[in-house]
Design an enzyme around this catalytic site. Structure first.
Site, short mmCIF file in Angstrom:
data_model
loop_
_atom_site.label_atom_id
_atom_site.label_comp_id
_atom_site.label_asym_id
_atom_site.label_seq_id
_atom_site.Cartn_x
_atom_site.Cartn_y
_atom_site.Cartn_z
N HIS A 167 -8.33 21.78 29.86
CA HIS A 167 -8.05 22.64 31.01
C HIS A 167 -8.27 24.12 30.74
O HIS A 167 -7.94 24.94 31.59
CB HIS A 167 -6.60 22.47 31.48
CG HIS A 167 -6.32 21.14 32.09
ND1 HIS A 167 -6.40 20.89 33.44
CD2 HIS A 167 -5.99 19.97 31.52
CE1 HIS A 167 -6.10 19.64 33.67
NE2 HIS A 167 -5.85 19.04 32.51
N LYS A 203 -0.64 32.96 41.75
CA LYS A 203 -0.96 32.12 40.59
C LYS A 203 -0.16 32.66 39.41
O LYS A 203 0.44 33.73 39.51
CB LYS A 203 -2.45 32.14 40.28
CG LYS A 203 -3.06 33.56 40.21
CD LYS A 203 -4.55 33.52 39.99
CE LYS A 203 -5.36 33.26 41.23
NZ LYS A 203 -6.28 32.18 41.16
N ARG A 204 -0.18 31.94 38.29
CA ARG A 204 0.44 32.47 37.08
C ARG A 204 -0.06 33.88 36.82
O ARG A 204 -1.23 34.16 37.07
CB ARG A 204 0.00 31.60 35.89
CG ARG A 204 1.01 30.65 35.42
CD ARG A 204 0.70 29.94 34.13
NE ARG A 204 -0.65 29.56 33.82
CZ ARG A 204 -1.34 30.03 32.79
NH1 ARG A 204 -0.83 30.94 31.99
NH2 ARG A 204 -2.56 29.59 32.54
N LYS A 245 -6.63 36.39 34.76
CA LYS A 245 -6.67 36.13 36.20
C LYS A 245 -6.78 37.45 36.98
O LYS A 245 -7.06 37.47 38.16
CB LYS A 245 -5.45 35.33 36.63
CG LYS A 245 -5.41 33.94 35.96
CD LYS A 245 -4.22 33.10 36.40
CE LYS A 245 -4.02 31.85 35.60
NZ LYS A 245 -4.62 30.63 36.15
N THR A 263 -7.14 25.81 41.42
CA THR A 263 -6.92 24.85 42.49
C THR A 263 -6.32 25.57 43.69
O THR A 263 -6.47 25.12 44.83
CB THR A 263 -5.96 23.72 42.04
OG1 THR A 263 -4.87 24.31 41.33
CG2 THR A 263 -6.66 22.73 41.14
N LYS A 289 -6.84 25.32 47.94
CA LYS A 289 -5.78 25.25 48.96
C LYS A 289 -6.00 26.34 50.02
O LYS A 289 -5.82 26.11 51.21
CB LYS A 289 -4.40 25.41 48.32
CG LYS A 289 -4.06 24.27 47.37
CD LYS A 289 -2.85 24.58 46.49
CE LYS A 289 -2.80 23.64 45.29
NZ LYS A 289 -1.90 24.09 44.23
C1 G1P Z 1 -5.00 25.48 34.33
C2 G1P Z 1 -6.32 26.22 34.36
C3 G1P Z 1 -6.89 26.22 35.79
C4 G1P Z 1 -7.03 24.78 36.26
C5 G1P Z 1 -5.72 24.01 36.07
C6 G1P Z 1 -5.88 22.54 36.38
O1 G1P Z 1 -4.09 26.01 35.25
O2 G1P Z 1 -6.17 27.54 33.91
O3 G1P Z 1 -8.12 26.87 35.84
O4 G1P Z 1 -7.41 24.73 37.60
O5 G1P Z 1 -5.24 24.13 34.74
O6 G1P Z 1 -6.98 22.01 35.71
P1 G1P Z 1 -3.11 27.29 35.15
O7 G1P Z 1 -2.03 26.88 34.24
O8 G1P Z 1 -3.90 28.43 34.63
O9 G1P Z 1 -2.64 27.53 36.53
#
Ligand code: G1P
Length: 838
Positions: A373, A564-565, A570, A672, A676
């Site tokens: 990931h 997002k985080r 980011k 993701t 959305k």
């Molecule tokens: C992480 C990745 C993100 C990906 C997600 C699911 O999520 O950074 O790009 O879409 O896993 O595969 P995050 O913890 O950064 O939100």
């Protein structure tokens, strides 16, 4: 309904089989549960009581399907997907269960006739925050899709007593508050004590001979912990399938030492209990610091060992042998957190079940697959060998053996390439030996995938390139997706109604059908309603902002949102630099015309991540100045929404006009949230990163605001020597923005507060904000211009939704099923409820 329990010797009857769906039955069940389970009279009940009573009413209606699903899985010869994940960010259960059971409207009515408002009751549910962000939320979307597609599947994870902390903002800073999500009980889980497993830790190993003189190794642990399964039903949408999420709680085998107690050692009496329970106490925040590393490894091994023992036990019960395990089980490793599975499976097969190494290895490799990931080096887990040795001595031996055999193969394939051996080795040499979990997962799996096309390419070219050279056939891409049930139907009901009215309701299971919306693109009534729905959603968010932040925002402004985080890659702070830029333009020319905007941020920073926390503080500091400055005249507003979560997301995504997806190209694996937003009619401003690339391909480049360096350009610039100062020197606005921030303009009384942020940008700028600033700012100007043309914006918004079908997690899951897991759907037919046969 009177049901006779067909036990010949008893005359017990149950009043109601608890599956009735009429409004009257639902009302009655709700009232019964309030009385008998919550123990409350309606006149004394509070909203938590209502929520609990309604949840039990709903759960009862799930149970028939759940138990029937288990029965079918038990009786039929099937292959099951096991999704191992340290995080499951499920979101609230009640609303989702009502949607998936097709019960929403009846319950709404029943609750209304009982004098209550369903939305208010739904709001009472604590959001189970058993994850940090995208990774955990993806796991939840996958479970929804697996059940909807009628795939036998089980999620395995940890039942953290405290999930991700609740974030409060005090004086602009993030303050972490423990998330006591279980304090009022959890009506969604069923505890299965009978399936408790023992998990060993520490100690040493020894060799012994069995009855036939064959040598084996056994592990003598220094302590053992019990794993207690807590099962939550996961209903599919409009199907009878209800799969299971099994989360493990850690408990001590002997949790009270009487001897210690009697001798007055009260702390000692409960010491084992405390130590054991600590393992599932708290979700470990993703903060990349060494604290708690041991605990984190304990957590990982704990849930892995519980889950694999559980899989093997059930398999043996059904088939009585293990050589066919891979024909019936596909185990997916969600990132490296469960990667210790490879060694644990080998230990279980070789040590406990006395299988020969080669056969055990064949089974392990054919059973496991691994999803990566992230390309961020700090998130690719490595554990120091001494820690491993003390906690998992047998696993270290097994890993050495796996590595030895693997490197021998590599040597025959690529003789005399010592550098290659060093890079591929599961053990990192030099500077303190470490176990590389991504290498272990890759070696032990038959498939390795990234989560968006670019990410998979970068895995192949960079992070796992040597493995790709060895086994190109193992690598494949599975672009992420999200469930439209939660993220459109539940989050945005009026919008969903409008869509269903035009194209029928099957889009919720076949998201590609959204394409049909394009036929209505010129339908004036449809377009007007499209805008009305968005406006109403914006109003809802505006009300929330007013209630929580005491900031009044203009619903006619562009709702420009980044949730997002919080992480430097980011680039929430790029968004912020642009805001400061706009603000300075207003200050220089108070009459300047500007399309009004409301900038909304939300997200948590890992508690140990100083820079991320400083970014939150900076957003709030800028918000304070901008929102109060009369010169701004409502042109821009800045809002940081505290405690971003799945449930808050359900309010936010439907209200957005513009989705900020502005990570440095090559850094965001997929994203993701971007999906959305798109599904809910927002346009994206984004870089060519992660799944943005595929979103843009689908919706069309004219309907996407693209800016910034590409991943290749980022690499090239870095290689050639990137000097952020050049941008600072040559761009006047950027210079002013950074100077103001560094001089304490937004932090009166604390002049140097944001200096570390500015210094890091000027001296390193790891994530190339300065290089992308102008392109971003120019692109934002195009957004402002485009928004003025309401008709054109509406067209773009409709096209974004109509072309978002690819991003359903149903599509993703189908690809996993066909290409990695090789599993097929299994139909669950309901039988009339008969407790005697259950
Ligand atoms: C992480 C990745 C993100 C990906 C997600 C699911 O999520 O950074 O790009 O879409 O896993 O595969 P995050 O913890 O950064 O939100």
């Amino acid at each position: 309904m009177q049901t006779n329990v067909a036990n010949q010797t008893s005359n017990i009857t149950v009043e109601d089989d608890r599956t009735g769906l009429s409004i009257e039955t639902l009302k009655r069940a709700f009232a019964d549960n309030l009385f008998y389970i919550q123990g409350k009279l309606a006149i004394l009940a509070n909203f938590t009581d209502y929520y609990m009573a309604l949840s039990y009413t709903t759960r009862d209606r799930l149970l028939q399907r759940w138990l029937q699903t288990l029965k079918v899985y038990h009786e039929q010869d099937i292959k099951t997907v096991y999704y191992l994940s340290a995080e499951f960010l499920m979101g609230r259960h009640l609303g989702n269960s009502l949607i998936n059971l097709d019960l929403y409207e009846s319950i709404e009515q029943a609750v209304k006739e009982s004098g209550l408002d369903l939305t208010e009751v739904l709001e009472q549910e604590p959001d189970p925050g058993l994850g940090n962000g995208g990774l955990g939320r993806l796991a939840a979307c996958f479970l929804d899709s697996l059940a909807t597609l009628e795939i036998p599947a089980m999620g395995y994870g940890i039942r953290y007593e405290f999930g991700i902390f609740n974030q409060s903002i005090q004086h602009g800073w993030q303050v972490e508050i423990p998330d006591k999500w279980l304090k009022c009980g959890n009506p969604w889980e069923v505890v299965r004590y009978e399936s408790t497993v023992q998990v060993k830790f520490g100690g040493h190993t020894e060799v012994y001979n069995d009855d036939r003189g064959r040598p084996h190794t056994r592990w003598i642990p220094s302590f053992t912990v019990e794993g207690i399964p807590h099962d939550t039903p996961v209903p599919g949408y409009q199907t009878n399938t209800v799969n299971t999420l099994r989360l493990w709680k850690a408990e001590a085998g002997e949790d009270f030492n009487f001897q210690a107690f009697n001798s007055g050692d009260y702390d000692g009496a409960v010491a084992t209990k405390i130590k054991s329970e600590t393992i599932s106490k708290v979700l470990y925040p993703n903060d990349n610091t060494p604290q708690g590393r041991q605990l984190r490894l304990e957590q990982q091994f704990f849930f892995v060992s519980c889950s694999l023992q559980d899989i093997i036990r059930r398999h043996l019960k059904k088939y009585g042998r293990l050589d066919n395990l891979a024909d019936h089980a596909a185990v997916q490793l969600n990132d490296t957190h469960p990667a210790i599975s490879i060694a644990e499976m080998m230990r279980l097969l070789v040590d406990d079940h006395h299988m020969f190494w080669d056969e055990a290895w064949r089974i392990t490799q054919s059973t496991f697959a691994y999803t990566n990931h992230t390309l961020m080096p700090e998130a690719l887990e490595k554990w120091g060998v001494p820690l491993f040795e003390s906690l998992l001595p047998r696993h270290l031996e097994i890993i050495y053996e796996i590595n030895h055999r693997f490197l021998q193969d590599v040597q025959t394939w690529f003789p005399d390439d010592d550098e290659l051996l060093l890079r591929l080795s599961i053990i990192e040499e030099g500077g303190g030996k470490k176990v590389r979990m991504a290498n272990l997962a890759t070696v032990g799996s038959h498939a390795v995938n990234g989560v968006a096309a670019l990410h998979t390419e970068l895995l192949k070219q960079d992070v796992l390139k040597d493995f790709y050279k060895l086994w190109p056939e193992k690598f494949n891409n599975k672009t992420n997706g999200v469930t439209p049930r939660r993220w459109v139907l539940l989050a945005n009901p009026t919008f969903s109604e409008l869509i269903t009215e035009k194209i029928g309701g099957t889009w919720l299971k076949h998201l590609d059908e959204l394409r049909k919306l394009e036929t209505f693109i010129d339908d004036k009534d449809f377009r007007d309603r499209w805008r009305q729905v968005k406006q109403a959603n914006k109003q809802k968010l505006a009300d929330y902002i007013m209630a929580h932040n005491c900031v009044e925002v203009d619903v006619n402004s562009i709702f420009d949102i980044q949730v997002k985080r919080i992480h430097e890659y980011k680039r929430q702070h790029l968004d912020l630099l642009h805001i400061i830029g706009l603000y300075l333009r207003i200050k220089q020319n108070p009459n300047i015309k500007m399309t009004p905007r409301t900038f909304v941020f939300g997200g948590k920073a890992a508690p140990g991540y100083f820079m991320a926390k400083l970014i939150i503080k900076a957003i709030n500091a800028v918000a304070d100045v901008v929102n109060r400055d009369p010169d701004v005249h409502g042109r821009i507003k800045v809002v940081f929404l505290a405690n971003f979560s799945a449930s808050l997301g359900q309010l936010i995504y439907p209200a957005a006009d513009l989705s900020e997806q502005i990570s440095t190209a090559g850094k965001e694996a997929s994203g993701t949230g971007n999906m959305k937003f798109t599904m809910n009619g927002a346009l994206t401003i984004g870089t060519l990163d992660g799944a943005n690339i595929e979103i843009r391909e689908e919706v069309g480049e004219d309907n996407f605001f693209l800016f910034g360096l590409t991943a290749a350009e980022v690499e090239k610039m870095k290689y050639e020597g990137y000097n952020p100062r050049d941008y600072y020197e040559s761009n006047e606005e950027l210079r002013n923005v950074l100077d103001r921030l560094a001089m304490g303009y937004f932090s009166p009384g604390e002049k140097d507060l944001f200096k570390p942020l500015v210094d890091s940008l000027l001296h390193h700028d790891e994530y190339m904000l300065l290089a992308d600033y102008q392109a971003y700012s120019d692109c934002q100007a195009k957004v402002s211009e485009a928004y003025k043309d309401v008709e054109h914006w509406t067209t773009m918004s409709i096209l974004n939704v109509a072309r978002s079908g690819k991003f359903s997690s149903d599509r993703t899951i189908k690809e996993y099923c066909d290409e990695i897991w090789k599993v097929k759907p299994v139909k669950v037919e309901l039988e009339p409820y008969d407790p005697a046969r259950a």
